[in-house]
Design an enzyme around this catalytic site. Sequence first.
Site, PDB file in Angstrom:
ATOM      1  N   GLY A 194       0.835  -1.211   0.000  1.00  0.00           N
ATOM      2  CA  GLY A 194       0.000   0.000   0.000  1.00  0.00           C
ATOM      3  C   GLY A 194       0.858   1.245   0.000  1.00  0.00           C
ATOM      4  N   ASN A 195       0.279   2.379   0.298  1.00  0.00           N
ATOM      5  CA  ASN A 195       1.054   3.620   0.421  1.00  0.00           C
ATOM      6  C   ASN A 195       0.397   4.526   1.451  1.00  0.00           C
ATOM      7  OD1 ASN A 195      -0.870   5.495  -0.989  1.00  0.00           O
ATOM      8  ND2 ASN A 195      -0.495   4.031  -2.655  1.00  0.00           N
ATOM      9  N   HIS A 196       1.039   5.662   1.708  1.00  0.00           N
ATOM     10  CA  HIS A 196       0.605   6.519   2.824  1.00  0.00           C
ATOM     11  C   HIS A 196      -0.501   7.505   2.476  1.00  0.00           C
ATOM     12  CE1 HIS A 196       3.580   5.025   5.518  1.00  0.00           C
ATOM     13  NE2 HIS A 196       4.567   5.301   4.684  1.00  0.00           N
TER      14      HIS A 196
END
Length: 403
Positions: free
Chosen positions: A212-214
Amino acid sequence: MSIISGKKILIGVTAGIAAYKTAFLVRLLVKAGAEVKVVMTPAAKDFITPLTLSTLSKNEVFSSFTKEEDENQQWNNHVELGLWADLMLIAPATANSLSKMASGNSDNFLLATYLSAKCPVYFAPAMDLDMYQHPSTKDSFQKLISYGNIMIPAGTGELASGLSGEGRMAEPEEILKFIENHISESLPLRNKKILITAGPTYEAIDPVRFIGNHSSGKMGYELAKAAAIMGAEVVLISGPTHLTDPGFGIEVIRVKSAQEMYDAAHEHFEKMDAAIASAAVSDYRPKNVATQKIKKNSENLILELQKNPDILASLGERKKEQILIGFALETENEEENALGKLKRKKLDFIVLNSLKDEGAGFQKETNKISILFKGGEKKDFALKPKKQVANDIIKELIGLFHA
Ligand code: CTP
């Protein structure tokens, strides 16, 4: 959520028996989320007490130029009050007050406030049927309408005099509906359907892990709200975020992976007038998703990744009349890279945020953007809260619709 939520509404009460209904009206508007202040003519106090209206509005009620009980004779500032309001509503509006409003008479605090108000002014007449039909009253209506005031017509029925006919003030629910409809009809994105992607995507590795990412999704959610407030019908396709549904009638479709976001976007795109891709889509996903949790049996683990579909580029291929807007988050050669994406994905404009800008990007409350248009124009914006950035972007979109 009502379109009047958060609006500052100034209610003017003039001396008519329908003033008793204003208590219900104030309550309705407060319940709908408006901030309400009340101003009364001195004679209106014979029909309803300031205490009733101040209790319901949760604000002081104004009726004279000075604060009567104050020895220092402080001024009530009609100009300030008139400018405070997003919307003024005279209800009930008697024949006498309407005629004074039409002729510019300002011999009481309510009239002076009316003359000072720059916001839209609605008036809901209430009077006996013959007064309502009188040519001088009709003249007042016409004059006020020609000044840009908005009339909420009276209804027909039994009147306080015992007669029956036209002149009953519209019911509080009807007044609220009238104002809501009137505001939404004049909104610049009325009848426009806008699709917005937001947040990150999660690409499953096994049943418990993902790539995923932030991205927090804040920017996309603010865009959805800003578009809805301007009257658009919004479909928000959101990756996993901690944000609650934004309300404002926005349809939220929650997805996890890029493929799910792609499918949802394509399902809706044809009916849309514009799409804004603010999601931080994972460019790759694991080629094979393990059906069981992966055990740490070896020192190294190699995951083979395969490319995800580019949602925005695929919408660019399909687009007909739709306006397409993308984002670019760059760390180097910002403008050149953003312009490349603008062309490749067939966008109308691209919003560039550079990670070099302090306060911009993921998990931040603020953002600093530049907008690059397909015609070559560029606009730079200051560092602002994401809500204001969203308003800037939606304003540019409105500009394209009206170009
Ligand atoms: N985007 C998308 N689908 C993807 C990747 C990106 O819809 N699979 C959209 C984003 O929502 C954004 C724009 O494309 O509006 C640019 O995304 P970005 O990740 O900056 O660009 P990429 O094309 O993925 O290029 P790169 O990662 O190489 O910079």
